[in-house]
Design an enzyme around this catalytic site. Structure first.
Site, PDB file in Angstrom:
ATOM      1  N   CYS A  63       0.814  -1.221   0.000  1.00 30.61           N
ATOM      2  CA  CYS A  63       0.000   0.000   0.000  1.00 30.61           C
ATOM      3  C   CYS A  63       0.842   1.264   0.000  1.00 30.61           C
ATOM      4  CB  CYS A  63      -0.929  -0.031   1.198  1.00 30.61           C
ATOM      5  SG  CYS A  63      -1.798  -1.600   1.320  1.00 30.61           S
ATOM      6  N   HIS A 115      -2.595   8.062   5.838  1.00 30.68           N
ATOM      7  CA  HIS A 115      -2.851   6.774   5.189  1.00 30.68           C
ATOM      8  C   HIS A 115      -4.313   6.395   5.453  1.00 30.68           C
ATOM      9  CE1 HIS A 115      -1.772   3.181   3.135  1.00 30.68           C
ATOM     10  NE2 HIS A 115      -2.066   2.394   4.149  1.00 30.68           N
ATOM     11  N   GLU A 156      -1.551   4.915  13.376  1.00 34.94           N
ATOM     12  CA  GLU A 156      -1.082   6.074  12.613  1.00 34.94           C
ATOM     13  C   GLU A 156      -1.215   7.340  13.468  1.00 34.94           C
ATOM     14  OE1 GLU A 156      -2.948   6.831   8.802  1.00 34.94           O
ATOM     15  OE2 GLU A 156      -1.363   8.233   8.222  1.00 34.94           O
ATOM     16  N   LYS A 193      -9.082   8.291   1.427  1.00 38.86           N
ATOM     17  CA  LYS A 193      -9.579   6.918   1.229  1.00 38.86           C
ATOM     18  C   LYS A 193     -11.029   6.776   1.669  1.00 38.86           C
ATOM     19  CE  LYS A 193      -5.173   4.423   1.519  1.00 38.86           C
ATOM     20  NZ  LYS A 193      -4.247   5.473   2.018  1.00 38.86           N
ATOM     21  N   HIS A 234      -9.415   2.140  -0.841  1.00 39.11           N
ATOM     22  CA  HIS A 234      -7.965   1.972  -0.781  1.00 39.11           C
ATOM     23  C   HIS A 234      -7.453   1.460  -2.125  1.00 39.11           C
ATOM     24  CE1 HIS A 234      -4.000   1.281   0.398  1.00 39.11           C
ATOM     25  NE2 HIS A 234      -4.171   0.701   1.563  1.00 39.11           N
ATOM     26  N   PHE A 274       1.479  -3.193   4.006  1.00 41.15           N
ATOM     27  CA  PHE A 274       1.729  -4.538   4.531  1.00 41.15           C
ATOM     28  C   PHE A 274       3.195  -4.877   4.267  1.00 41.15           C
ATOM     29  CE2 PHE A 274      -2.873  -6.320   3.892  1.00 41.15           C
ATOM     30  CZ  PHE A 274      -3.283  -5.626   5.006  1.00 41.15           C
TER      31      PHE A 274
END
Lengths: 87, 411
Positions: free
Chosen positions: B162, B302, B313, B335, B340, B399
């Site tokens: 991502c 994010h 985050e 997002k 996403h 990830f």
């Protein structure tokens, strides 16, 4: 449909070219813009389309593939393998 | 080191297939998430996604090229073409070896992988398409974009799940900074609304299962968030050496003035609890740009809408900025509207940063209803906010523990 018509149809569909360009003497690479991947796919589509006529071993060998440079040479090759002119 | 500016942008997204439509929908708080139409998802645990709609592939990709490319490459070709047009650059007047491309993807041609595996199972290994491998590989978008525009300079793909899109922007920026190139097309592309992809991410319990209410399924930083929503599309930015852009009178959206990166080295998919590596990437990006936390006007987070990401985050932002600067910071998650977009996310969020600077508007985090005590910062809930933005940050966390952060600055 004749053998010639069927081969033309497969070539037009595979190479995205105009039907008028697909003459018997047309060279797959130089006249019709095929690259090596197109040619590989074309042979696979030919094998699939004529598998009933080509018999148990419908594969077109690597050696034969190298000789099939024009539309006409594909037609001749298939005739040689026993595919009739009228399908 | 050379300075790097953004002179063109192109977008294929769930909120529209051009920059103007994307931006106007984004600041209007438009939801891009709906029931999946790409395949019959009725038997899937997840039935919603942010799909690209009304994409006119014929306007951008030759029919012959369409036959030999996965949808992810087609999105990349379209976004690149729009970015190049927007920048006004004429590559025929450039030294091709000074122009490059890094347009990457997280999962590449995953729907082609899926269909070819099924074909092999049904018809045997001799019936796999000769285009199978070139359609699948994650670097082919960069290669095809280079062919389309005649770019012979640095060209590859960087993959960090991502964070892919932002790493691509970062690497392209460095290529210009260090004098390897004058112009780089940078971005990401993803066509991940496919059966194996939805089923796979669903198996990880990473996706929201609010199937009956797609409009409100994605709620980053809200107390009731329950997973991310698969998005897709592409964003490509034309990055250019500052003097080069000025010399040709180019329109400059913003400068990319800093980049930082790190890895959690903790768990395959879960972020480290203390947020220290995420914070390190932000600190390094600010240091690289020579800015302090109190100078940051906006952070495009994010913000995936998973319980873990948004909480950690937030921890990382506080750690990087300090408690006071973090509380004063304007944050949002685009997002919440785009879903996403995986490998395209960091790229499209770079577009958001550049547009926020250019237009003086912060897009909202939609569907924010109930505050979470663990997410207690200003996430620009539900309504866009007019604000002069001189400096902003873009976070991407992937990830594998990949963290990337870029700094954008008004020129």
């Amino acid at each position: 449909m004749t053998l010639e018509e069927k081969v033309k149809e497969i070539v037009v569909d595979g190479l995205h070219c105009n039907a008028d360009e697909v003459k018997m003497e047309a060279d797959l690479v130089n006249d019709l813009g095929a690259d090596s991947l197109d040619q590989a796919e074309l042979m696979m589509n030919i094998e699939d389309a004529f598998k009933d006529h080509l018999g148990a071993d419908s594969n077109i060998s690597e050696t034969d593939v190298e000789k099939l440079k024009t539309v006409g040479s594909i037609v001749e090759y298939l005739r040689g393998r026993g595919v009739p002119d009228n399908l | 080191m050379k300075r790097v500016v953004i002179t063109g942008m192109g977008v294929v997204s769930p909120l529209g297939c051009n920059l103007e439509m994307f931006w106007s929908n984004l600041i209007a708080g438009t939801n891009g998430i709906h029931t999946i139409t790409r395949f019959d998802a009725s038997s899937f645990p997840v039935k919603i996604a942010a799909e690209v709609k009304d994409f006119d592939v014929n306007a951008f990709v030759d029919p012959k090229v369409q036959r030999r490319t996965d949808r992810y490459t087609q999105y990349a070709l379209a976004a690149s073409a729009m970015a190049v047009r927007d920048s006004g650059i004429d590559f025929s007047k450039e030294d091709p070896f000074r122009c490059g491309c890094i347009v990457s993807s997280g999962v590449g041609g995953i729907s082609t992988t899926e269909s070819e595996v099924l074909r092999m199972k049904e018809r045997g290994p001799g019936r796999i398409s000769p285009f199978c491998i070139p359609e699948i590989i994650v670097n082919i978008a960069s290669g095809m974009v280079a062919i389309e525009h005649g770019l012979k300079g640095p060209n590859y793909a960087v993959v960090s799940a991502c964070a892919t899109g932002l790493h691509s922007v970062g690497c392209a920026m460095k290529a210009i900074r260090y004098g390897e190139a004058d112009v780089m097309l940078a971005g990401g592309s993803e066509a991940s609304v496919s059966q194996i992809s939805i089923a796979g991410f669903a198996a990880m319990h990473a996706l929201s299962t609010t199937n009956d209410d797609p409009e409100h399924a994605c709620r980053p930083f809200d107390k009731n968030r329950n997973g991310f929503i698969m998005g897709e599309g592409s964003a490509v930015l034309v990055l250019e050496e500052y003097e080069h852009a000025v010399a040709r009178g180019a329109n400059i959206y913003a400068e990319i003035s800093g980049f930082g990166e790190s890895c959690d080295a903790f768990h395959m998919t879960a972020p480290a609890e203390d947020g220290s590596s995420g914070a390190y990437a932000m600190v390094m990006a600010m240091k690289d740009a020579g800015v302090s936390p109190d100078q940051i006007d906006y952070l495009n987070a994010h913000g995936t809408s998973t319980p873990l990401n948004d909480r950690i985050e937030t921890v990382a932002v506080k750690r990087a900025m300090g408690e006071d600067a973090a509380r004063a910071l304007t944050i949002s998650s685009s997002k919440s509207m785009t879903g996403h977009m995986l490998g395209a996310a960091g790229a499209i969020e770079s577009v958001v940063c550049a547009m926020a600077i250019k237009n003086g508007v912060v897009p909202p985090t939609i569907n924010y209803a109930e505050p979470d005590p663990d997410c207690d910062l200003d996430y620009t809930p539900n309504t866009a906010r007019e604000k002069k933005i001189d400096v902003c940050l873009n976070n991407s966390l992937g990830f594998g523990g990949h963290n990337a952060c870029a700094v954008f600055r008004k020129v």
